[in-house]
Design a protein around this motif. Structure first.
Motif, PDB file in Angstrom:
ATOM      1  N   GLU A   1      25.949  40.981  45.964  1.00  0.00           N
ATOM      2  CA  GLU A   1      25.496  41.961  46.953  1.00  0.00           C
ATOM      3  C   GLU A   1      26.164  41.695  48.299  1.00  0.00           C
ATOM      4  O   GLU A   1      26.575  42.623  48.995  1.00  0.00           O
ATOM      5  N   THR A   2      26.263  40.433  48.647  1.00  0.00           N
ATOM      6  CA  THR A   2      26.893  40.062  49.911  1.00  0.00           C
ATOM      7  C   THR A   2      28.358  40.458  49.915  1.00  0.00           C
ATOM      8  O   THR A   2      28.856  41.030  50.892  1.00  0.00           O
ATOM      9  N   ARG A   3      29.060  40.188  48.838  1.00  0.00           N
ATOM     10  CA  ARG A   3      30.476  40.555  48.758  1.00  0.00           C
ATOM     11  C   ARG A   3      30.661  42.069  48.809  1.00  0.00           C
ATOM     12  O   ARG A   3      31.579  42.574  49.452  1.00  0.00           O
ATOM     13  N   ASP A   4      29.771  42.796  48.142  1.00  0.00           N
ATOM     14  CA  ASP A   4      29.851  44.254  48.180  1.00  0.00           C
ATOM     15  C   ASP A   4      29.650  44.785  49.598  1.00  0.00           C
ATOM     16  O   ASP A   4      30.383  45.663  50.056  1.00  0.00           O
ATOM     17  N   LYS A   5      28.672  44.238  50.297  1.00  0.00           N
ATOM     18  CA  LYS A   5      28.422  44.668  51.674  1.00  0.00           C
ATOM     19  C   LYS A   5      29.594  44.310  52.575  1.00  0.00           C
ATOM     20  O   LYS A   5      29.995  45.098  53.428  1.00  0.00           O
ATOM     21  N   LEU A   6      30.135  43.130  52.393  1.00  0.00           N
ATOM     22  CA  LEU A   6      31.280  42.696  53.193  1.00  0.00           C
ATOM     23  C   LEU A   6      32.487  43.593  52.907  1.00  0.00           C
ATOM     24  O   LEU A   6      33.196  44.008  53.826  1.00  0.00           O
ATOM     25  N   ASN A   7      32.698  43.902  51.643  1.00  0.00           N
ATOM     26  CA  ASN A   7      33.797  44.790  51.261  1.00  0.00           C
ATOM     27  C   ASN A   7      33.634  46.164  51.903  1.00  0.00           C
ATOM     28  O   ASN A   7      34.588  46.727  52.442  1.00  0.00           O
TER      29      ASN A   7
ATOM     30  N   ALA B   1      31.930  46.885  54.629  1.00  0.00           N
ATOM     31  CA  ALA B   1      32.107  46.744  56.076  1.00  0.00           C
ATOM     32  C   ALA B   1      33.588  46.675  56.434  1.00  0.00           C
ATOM     33  O   ALA B   1      34.025  47.286  57.416  1.00  0.00           O
ATOM     34  N   LEU B   2      34.358  45.956  55.641  1.00  0.00           N
ATOM     35  CA  LEU B   2      35.790  45.847  55.916  1.00  0.00           C
ATOM     36  C   LEU B   2      36.505  47.178  55.677  1.00  0.00           C
ATOM     37  O   LEU B   2      37.431  47.528  56.414  1.00  0.00           O
ATOM     38  N   LYS B   3      36.081  47.921  54.665  1.00  0.00           N
ATOM     39  CA  LYS B   3      36.662  49.252  54.443  1.00  0.00           C
ATOM     40  C   LYS B   3      36.377  50.161  55.625  1.00  0.00           C
ATOM     41  O   LYS B   3      37.250  50.895  56.089  1.00  0.00           O
ATOM     42  N   ASN B   4      35.137  50.117  56.120  1.00  0.00           N
ATOM     43  CA  ASN B   4      34.777  50.938  57.279  1.00  0.00           C
ATOM     44  C   ASN B   4      35.598  50.546  58.505  1.00  0.00           C
ATOM     45  O   ASN B   4      36.044  51.410  59.260  1.00  0.00           O
ATOM     46  N   LEU B   5      35.790  49.252  58.692  1.00  0.00           N
ATOM     47  CA  LEU B   5      36.595  48.779  59.813  1.00  0.00           C
ATOM     48  C   LEU B   5      38.035  49.257  59.670  1.00  0.00           C
ATOM     49  O   LEU B   5      38.640  49.730  60.628  1.00  0.00           O
ATOM     50  N   GLY B   6      38.568  49.168  58.451  1.00  0.00           N
ATOM     51  CA  GLY B   6      39.926  49.639  58.201  1.00  0.00           C
ATOM     52  C   GLY B   6      40.059  51.124  58.470  1.00  0.00           C
ATOM     53  O   GLY B   6      41.043  51.572  59.078  1.00  0.00           O
ATOM     54  N   ASP B   7      39.059  51.896  58.062  1.00  0.00           N
ATOM     55  CA  ASP B   7      39.081  53.341  58.323  1.00  0.00           C
ATOM     56  C   ASP B   7      39.034  53.628  59.818  1.00  0.00           C
ATOM     57  O   ASP B   7      39.743  54.511  60.313  1.00  0.00           O
ATOM     58  N   THR B   8      38.214  52.878  60.529  1.00  0.00           N
ATOM     59  CA  THR B   8      38.114  53.056  61.977  1.00  0.00           C
ATOM     60  C   THR B   8      39.442  52.746  62.652  1.00  0.00           C
ATOM     61  O   THR B   8      39.895  53.488  63.533  1.00  0.00           O
ATOM     62  N   ILE B   9      40.085  51.676  62.223  1.00  0.00           N
ATOM     63  CA  ILE B   9      41.380  51.299  62.801  1.00  0.00           C
ATOM     64  C   ILE B   9      42.427  52.367  62.487  1.00  0.00           C
ATOM     65  O   ILE B   9      43.213  52.747  63.352  1.00  0.00           O
ATOM     66  N   LYS B  10      42.437  52.871  61.250  1.00  0.00           N
ATOM     67  CA  LYS B  10      43.387  53.922  60.882  1.00  0.00           C
ATOM     68  C   LYS B  10      43.164  55.179  61.725  1.00  0.00           C
ATOM     69  O   LYS B  10      44.126  55.796  62.184  1.00  0.00           O
ATOM     70  N   ASP B  11      41.901  55.552  61.904  1.00  0.00           N
ATOM     71  CA  ASP B  11      41.594  56.742  62.704  1.00  0.00           C
ATOM     72  C   ASP B  11      42.062  56.559  64.139  1.00  0.00           C
ATOM     73  O   ASP B  11      42.656  57.464  64.734  1.00  0.00           O
ATOM     74  N   ARG B  12      41.797  55.394  64.702  1.00  0.00           N
ATOM     75  CA  ARG B  12      42.194  55.119  66.090  1.00  0.00           C
ATOM     76  C   ARG B  12      43.723  55.119  66.216  1.00  0.00           C
ATOM     77  O   ARG B  12      44.276  55.653  67.180  1.00  0.00           O
ATOM     78  N   ALA B  13      44.398  54.540  65.230  1.00  0.00           N
ATOM     79  CA  ALA B  13      45.866  54.518  65.248  1.00  0.00           C
ATOM     80  C   ALA B  13      46.415  55.937  65.160  1.00  0.00           C
ATOM     81  O   ALA B  13      47.367  56.284  65.864  1.00  0.00           O
TER      82      ALA B  13
END
Length: 92
Positions: free
Chosen positions: A32-38, A40-52
């Motif tokens: 469950e922890t790994r899934d949540k971390l995964n 969260a990292l996908k969301n962060l990656g999407d945010t960075i892509k959108d900002r870029a």
């Protein structure tokens, strides 16, 4: 990189680090922890892509404005040069 971009990158890094630490120390099973971390990292990656993408659009717009400004300035300079040439060749 301007100051706003640096602040945004630092903020996103802090959010990611905080989320990762919060998830890692949460009393849940590892999967469950790994899934949540995964997620969260996908969301962060999407945010960075959108900002870029936004910054690329901003730079593209700025480039277009600069090119148009240069064309306008060159056109005015050519007109002034033509006018000066005409004035110089006309008999007085």
């Amino acid at each position: 990189m301007n100051d706003n971009s640096k602040v945004l990158v630092a903020l996103l890094a802090g959010v990611a680090a905080g989320a990762a630490l919060g998830i890692l120390f949460a009393p849940e099973r590892g999967t469950e922890t790994r899934d949540k971390l995964n997620d969260a990292l996908k969301n962060l990656g999407d945010t960075i892509k959108d900002r870029a993408a936004e910054e690329i659009d901003n730079l593209s717009s700025l480039k277009e404005k600069i090119v148009e400004n240069i064309k306008t300035t060159l056109g005015a300079a050519e007109d002034a040069a033509d006018q000066a040439k005409t004035s110089a060749t006309e008999p007085a």
